[in-house]
Design an enzyme around this catalytic site. Structure first.
Site, PDB file in Angstrom:
ATOM      1  N   HIS A 197       0.818  -1.210   0.000  1.00 17.84           N
ATOM      2  CA  HIS A 197       0.000   0.000   0.000  1.00 17.84           C
ATOM      3  C   HIS A 197       0.853   1.261   0.000  1.00 17.84           C
ATOM      4  CE1 HIS A 197      -3.282  -2.819   0.717  1.00 17.84           C
ATOM      5  NE2 HIS A 197      -3.964  -1.922   0.044  1.00 17.84           N
ATOM      6  N   GLU A 439     -10.098 -12.179  -5.308  1.00 17.15           N
ATOM      7  CA  GLU A 439      -8.732 -11.965  -4.829  1.00 17.15           C
ATOM      8  C   GLU A 439      -8.245 -13.124  -3.963  1.00 17.15           C
ATOM      9  OE1 GLU A 439      -8.524  -8.266  -2.631  1.00 17.15           O
ATOM     10  OE2 GLU A 439     -10.427  -8.611  -1.633  1.00 17.15           O
TER      11      GLU A 439
HETATM   12  C1  PEP Z   1      -6.313  -6.073  -4.583  1.00 18.17           C
HETATM   13  O1  PEP Z   1      -6.122  -6.881  -3.679  1.00 18.17           O
HETATM   14  O2  PEP Z   1      -5.871  -6.209  -5.736  1.00 18.17           O
HETATM   15  C2  PEP Z   1      -7.089  -4.843  -4.338  1.00 18.17           C
HETATM   16  C3  PEP Z   1      -7.437  -4.040  -5.301  1.00 18.17           C
HETATM   17  O3  PEP Z   1      -7.398  -4.551  -3.053  1.00 18.17           O
HETATM   18  P1  PEP Z   1      -6.366  -3.928  -1.999  1.00 18.17           P
HETATM   19  O4  PEP Z   1      -5.143  -3.470  -2.759  1.00 18.17           O
HETATM   20  O5  PEP Z   1      -7.082  -2.817  -1.321  1.00 18.17           O
HETATM   21  O6  PEP Z   1      -6.078  -5.067  -1.091  1.00 18.17           O
HETATM   22 MG    MG Z   2      -7.185  -6.767  -1.843  1.00 19.32          MG
END
Ligand code: PEP
Ligand code: MG
Length: 587
Positions: A197, A439
């Site tokens: 993130h 996912e």
């Molecule tokens: C992902 O997992 O690809 C997604 C878009 O969600 P996040 O990055 O918020 O986990």
């Molecule tokens: Mg995700």
């Protein structure tokens, strides 16, 4: 080792772009960050008072300096008097108060945003005198900020009088999003991967970043001149004269490309054979809606809704959530907004909400699992979403679904919520598309069954790759193995896409895989219906889509599916589309 010898260190390109500047080493406690947090109604007036006290204190400080200066310092006196006036300038002072109130945000963050806007306006002016006023705003802001933040950190902050490149062991997503952009040119961390993130936020902020640089804080000295190439993931220490010139030119070229890409961002993403794809933006905060629109996004493909839950000790009320969602929907209207229900814990921990610490948080009580265990919290959010849906085009997205029973349970709670709203005669809209993230590998494997329960799938490749390839998305030591073009991932996306389309279910992709123009041909061939990504990546992806003909892609896809390694897949893409990439993405 000769200290002046140029050294190039390979890390992970976290956010593209190039910066050249002085290194600034921080330890975890010393990061020059402005913390951002949500405020409830009852706390707003005290927050505004806190801001006003910080301004008054800054004014007294300036008075003290002014009275200590003799008449020999006419010019400095004039500047300080100007700064005093700026402290109470309507644009800065009143707008910050208003910003706190309307965004329910803390004073530091409001000040940062408001002063950033003013500075930008000044700096865009051609008149050198006026553009210089931008830096006066910066000084005044620093002084107020110093009083707001207080504490020992500011001793370091005050020393920074140039834009620096931050070197840290690690920056959490929260810290990254709170970096004072006017002081930070770029950053380098020892930890983190491309889809951590931290990287995603750096890309959203458009700050060049290289992550996963082993021993960065040991080998890079504060104040040394370094080059950060976030596109290639390279850091250059002790750059030679030639490298400085070459990278200055690369930097200019990158910025020219970015600007030229922006000029075409409003054009629709239609392939040469007339297939139009929607390219949407991922947001975490209300204010990022503007960035989606500025970059030509066709809507919000993923609203990560965790931020409002980060306030201390208290959960947001239904009305607070509703107001926030409604504002996003209003700003985007008539474009769609995809609101994802809470995806907390895992790698986005909210410590207050942990019942106990987990040994394996990404495999723990996160996202939908948490919500199903806490139906009251979940229903509050669902009510807010359904109510906001009455004001525009809303889609609802459930995260981390791993099997049929979970999507049924989530939808049952959604129906119950809608029934309750009907009984209470509260206006809402249940006639919205409901989708789930793909996912977790089990959901991908069962996608033909899952398709019976939803209107769309949104493939979250960040987690899907993490779970399928068993690669921690935030661990730099395995970052080289985090490969979106791994044959297993391509097969998995193919399975999902085919299963969904057979049942008339749309397939979107909102993981970072969708943000890389290099992946566009494969994703088009796999039939991805809609792309969503960090907003600054939108123009390049749209531009790439406009160049890829989707007629007769079968031989290309057949070849791709025969490849046994990510590198072989990359080679096939390169062989077929190399020329197009050259002109689209080779910054
Ligand atoms: C992902 O997992 O690809 C997604 C878009 O969600 P996040 O990055 O918020 O986990
Ligand atoms: Mg995700």
């Amino acid at each position: 080792m000769n200290d002046t010898h140029e050294i190039a260190i390979q890390g992970i390109g976290g956010s593209p772009g190039i910066c050249i500047g002085k290194a600034y080493l921080v330890d975890k406690e010393g990061v020059d960050v402005v913390r951002q947090y949500y405020l409830f109604d009852k706390d707003l007036s005290e927050e505004i008072e806190r801001f006003k006290r910080a301004v008054d204190k800054a004014s007294q400080e300036l008075d003290a300096i002014i009275s200590s200066l003799s008449g020999d310092y006419q010019e400095q006196l004039f500047i300080l008097e100007t700064h005093k006036l700026l402290l109470k300038d309507k644009k800065l002072y009143e707008n910050t108060c208003k910003y706190i109130e309307s965004n329910h945000i803390n004073a530091e963050w409001a000040l940062k945003k408001v002063s950033g806007n003013i500075k930008q306006t000044f700096q865009q002016m051609n008149d050198p005198y006026l553009s210089e006023r931008g830096s006066d705003i910066g000084h005044v802001t620093d002084r107020i900020m110093h009083n707001l933040i207080g504490g020992k950190n500011h001793e370091q902050i005050r020393d920074i009088n140039k834009r620096v490149i931050l070197i840290a062991k690690d920056l959490s997503p929260a810290e990254t999003s709170q970096i004072q952009l006017h002081k930070i040119q770029g950053f380098i961390t020892e930890l983190g991967g491309k889809t951590s993130h931290t990287s995603i936020i750096a890309r959203t902020l458009q700050v060049p970043a290289v992550l996963g640089v082993n021993h960065a804080t040991d080998i890079i000295k504060s104040d040394s001149i370094i080059i950060v190439d976030g596109t290639k993931g390279v850091v250059i220490l002790n750059p030679s004269e030639e490298s400085l010139i070459a990278y200055e030119e690369k930097k200019n070229m990158f910025e020219r490309r970015r600007k030229s890409m922006m000029r075409h961002s409003e054009l629709s993403a239609k392939t040469p054979d007339g297939l139009e794809k929607k390219v949407m933006g991922n947001i975490e905060l209300l204010e990022e809606v503007v960035s989606v629109l500025d970059h030509g996004g066709d809507g919000v493909g993923l609203y990560r809704t965790e931020f409002l839950y980060m306030a201390k000790n208290e959960l947001p009320s239904e009305d607070q959530l509703f107001e926030n969602y409604k504002e996003v929907v209003d700003l985007m209207f008539p474009k769609p907004v995809t609101i994802r229900t809470l995806d907390i814990n895992g790698d986005k921990p909210i410590p207050e909400m942990y019942e106990k610490s987990e040994t394996n948080p990404v495999l723990g009580l996160r996202a939908i699992r948490y919500c199903l265990k806490r139906p009251a919290i979940f229903k509050t959010q669902l009510r807010a979403i359904l109510r906001a849906a009455d004001y525009g085009t809303v889609r609802l997205l459930f995260p981390m679904i791993s099997g049929v029973q979970e999507i049924i349970a989530a939808k049952t709670l959604l129906d119950e919520t809608a029934n309750e709203l009907t009984k209470e005669k509260v206006p809402f809209n249940r006639n919205i598309d409901v989708g789930m993230m793909i996912e977790v590998p089990s959901a991908a494997i069962l996608s033909d069954m899952m398709a019976d329960y939803v209107d769309f799938f949104s493939i979250g490749t960040n987690d899907l790759i993490q779970y399928t390839l068993a690669i921690d998305r935030g661990n730099q030591d395995v970052a080289h193995l985090f490969q979106p073009l791994h044959p297993a991932i391509i097969r998995m996306v193919k399975t999902v896409s085919e299963a969904a389309h057979k049942k008339g279910v749309k397939v979107f992709m909102c993981g970072e895989m969708a943000a890389d123009p290099f992946h566009v041909p494969i994703l088009l061939a796999l039939g991805i219906d809609e792309f969503s990504m960090n907003p600054p990546s939108i123009p390049a992806v749209k531009s790439m889509i406009r160049k890829v003909n989707t007629k007769s892609m079968e031989p290309f896809m057949k070849k791709i599916l025969e490849q046994r390694s990510p590198n072989d897949v990359i080679q096939v893409v390169q062989d077929h589309y190399g020329d197009i990439f050259q002109e689209t993405i080779n910054f």
